[in-house]
Motif scaffolding. Structure first.
Motif, mmCIF file in Angstrom:
data_model
loop_
_atom_site.group_PDB
_atom_site.id
_atom_site.type_symbol
_atom_site.label_atom_id
_atom_site.label_comp_id
_atom_site.label_asym_id
_atom_site.label_seq_id
_atom_site.Cartn_x
_atom_site.Cartn_y
_atom_site.Cartn_z
ATOM 1 N N MET A 139 5.392 -21.801 17.586
ATOM 2 C CA MET A 139 4.850 -22.199 18.865
ATOM 3 C C MET A 139 5.571 -23.426 19.423
ATOM 4 O O MET A 139 5.939 -23.461 20.602
ATOM 5 C CB MET A 139 3.362 -22.497 18.746
ATOM 6 C CG MET A 139 2.738 -22.870 20.077
ATOM 7 S SD MET A 139 1.011 -23.291 19.914
ATOM 8 C CE MET A 139 0.324 -21.700 19.518
ATOM 9 N N TYR B 262 -3.455 -23.501 21.090
ATOM 10 C CA TYR B 262 -2.336 -23.344 22.005
ATOM 11 C C TYR B 262 -1.390 -24.540 21.883
ATOM 12 O O TYR B 262 -1.738 -25.570 21.301
ATOM 13 C CB TYR B 262 -2.838 -23.197 23.437
ATOM 14 C CG TYR B 262 -3.596 -21.910 23.619
ATOM 15 C CD1 TYR B 262 -2.916 -20.721 23.858
ATOM 16 C CD2 TYR B 262 -4.972 -21.879 23.523
ATOM 17 C CE1 TYR B 262 -3.595 -19.531 24.006
ATOM 18 C CE2 TYR B 262 -5.663 -20.680 23.668
ATOM 19 C CZ TYR B 262 -4.978 -19.515 23.908
ATOM 20 O OH TYR B 262 -5.651 -18.340 24.038
ATOM 21 N N LYS B 263 -0.193 -24.406 22.432
ATOM 22 C CA LYS B 263 0.852 -25.405 22.240
ATOM 23 C C LYS B 263 0.391 -26.817 22.607
ATOM 24 O O LYS B 263 0.590 -27.752 21.832
ATOM 25 C CB LYS B 263 2.106 -25.032 23.033
ATOM 26 C CG LYS B 263 3.253 -25.987 22.780
ATOM 27 C CD LYS B 263 4.518 -25.559 23.476
ATOM 28 C CE LYS B 263 5.631 -26.544 23.182
ATOM 29 N NZ LYS B 263 6.895 -26.131 23.774
ATOM 30 N N THR C 255 7.043 -18.214 20.264
ATOM 31 C CA THR C 255 5.888 -17.396 20.628
ATOM 32 C C THR C 255 5.000 -18.177 21.574
ATOM 33 O O THR C 255 4.993 -19.407 21.542
ATOM 34 C CB THR C 255 5.089 -16.961 19.384
ATOM 35 O OG1 THR C 255 4.031 -16.088 19.785
ATOM 36 C CG2 THR C 255 4.482 -18.145 18.658
ATOM 37 N N ASN C 256 4.293 -17.493 22.421
ATOM 38 C CA ASN C 256 3.349 -18.177 23.305
ATOM 39 C C ASN C 256 1.920 -17.706 23.049
ATOM 40 O O ASN C 256 1.011 -18.060 23.762
ATOM 41 C CB ASN C 256 3.723 -17.994 24.781
ATOM 42 C CG ASN C 256 3.713 -16.541 25.196
ATOM 43 O OD1 ASN C 256 3.429 -15.658 24.400
ATOM 44 N ND2 ASN C 256 4.042 -16.286 26.445
ATOM 45 N N ARG C 257 1.734 -16.906 21.995
ATOM 46 C CA ARG C 257 0.381 -16.467 21.671
ATOM 47 C C ARG C 257 -0.327 -17.540 20.853
ATOM 48 O O ARG C 257 0.327 -18.388 20.223
ATOM 49 C CB ARG C 257 0.398 -15.145 20.911
ATOM 50 C CG ARG C 257 0.987 -15.225 19.528
ATOM 51 C CD ARG C 257 0.910 -13.873 18.819
ATOM 52 N NE ARG C 257 1.481 -13.945 17.496
ATOM 53 C CZ ARG C 257 0.842 -14.359 16.412
ATOM 54 N NH1 ARG C 257 -0.407 -14.739 16.500
ATOM 55 N NH2 ARG C 257 1.442 -14.401 15.251
ATOM 56 N N ALA C 258 -1.620 -17.512 20.855
ATOM 57 C CA ALA C 258 -2.386 -18.483 20.074
ATOM 58 C C ALA C 258 -2.119 -18.270 18.587
ATOM 59 O O ALA C 258 -1.897 -17.148 18.139
ATOM 60 C CB ALA C 258 -3.869 -18.319 20.363
ATOM 61 N N VAL C 259 -2.108 -19.351 17.843
ATOM 62 C CA VAL C 259 -1.903 -19.274 16.400
ATOM 63 C C VAL C 259 -3.142 -19.826 15.708
ATOM 64 O O VAL C 259 -4.051 -20.338 16.340
ATOM 65 C CB VAL C 259 -0.640 -20.051 15.955
ATOM 66 C CG1 VAL C 259 0.606 -19.426 16.558
ATOM 67 C CG2 VAL C 259 -0.729 -21.518 16.319
ATOM 68 N N THR C 260 -3.155 -19.744 14.398
ATOM 69 C CA THR C 260 -4.301 -20.230 13.640
ATOM 70 C C THR C 260 -4.446 -21.746 13.787
ATOM 71 O O THR C 260 -3.529 -22.427 14.230
ATOM 72 C CB THR C 260 -4.156 -19.873 12.147
ATOM 73 O OG1 THR C 260 -2.946 -20.443 11.659
ATOM 74 C CG2 THR C 260 -4.120 -18.363 11.950
ATOM 75 N N GLY D 20 3.119 -20.379 11.969
ATOM 76 C CA GLY D 20 2.894 -20.138 13.394
ATOM 77 C C GLY D 20 3.053 -21.380 14.243
ATOM 78 O O GLY D 20 3.533 -21.312 15.380
ATOM 79 N N ASP E 281 8.855 -22.697 20.958
ATOM 80 C CA ASP E 281 8.788 -21.689 22.023
ATOM 81 C C ASP E 281 9.274 -20.314 21.588
ATOM 82 O O ASP E 281 9.862 -19.568 22.367
ATOM 83 C CB ASP E 281 9.570 -22.159 23.264
ATOM 84 C CG ASP E 281 8.919 -23.374 23.908
ATOM 85 O OD1 ASP E 281 7.677 -23.429 23.965
ATOM 86 O OD2 ASP E 281 9.646 -24.278 24.343
#
Length: 57
Positions: A39, A2-3, A44-49, A35, A42
């Protein structure tokens, strides 16, 4: 990842690099892509690798 985790990881990398090579006035420029870049900007707010794609500019 997460960010806030990504931001902390990047700060940790920066700190470790400074300990290894010392403080420098001529720090290299880097560009984050993938990704992680989305992130941090901002998009995307979904989890990335968990990898961080970086190349020296």
């Amino acid at each position: 990842m997460y960010k806030q985790d990504l931001e902390q990881t990047l700060l940790d990398i920066d700190e470790e690099a400074e300990l290894e090579i010392g403080p420098r006035d001529d720090r290299p420029s880097v560009v984050l892509v993938g990704g992680s870049a989305f992130m941090l900007n901002d998009v995307t707010n979904r989890a990335v690798t968990h990898d961080i794609d970086v190349f020296e500019a």
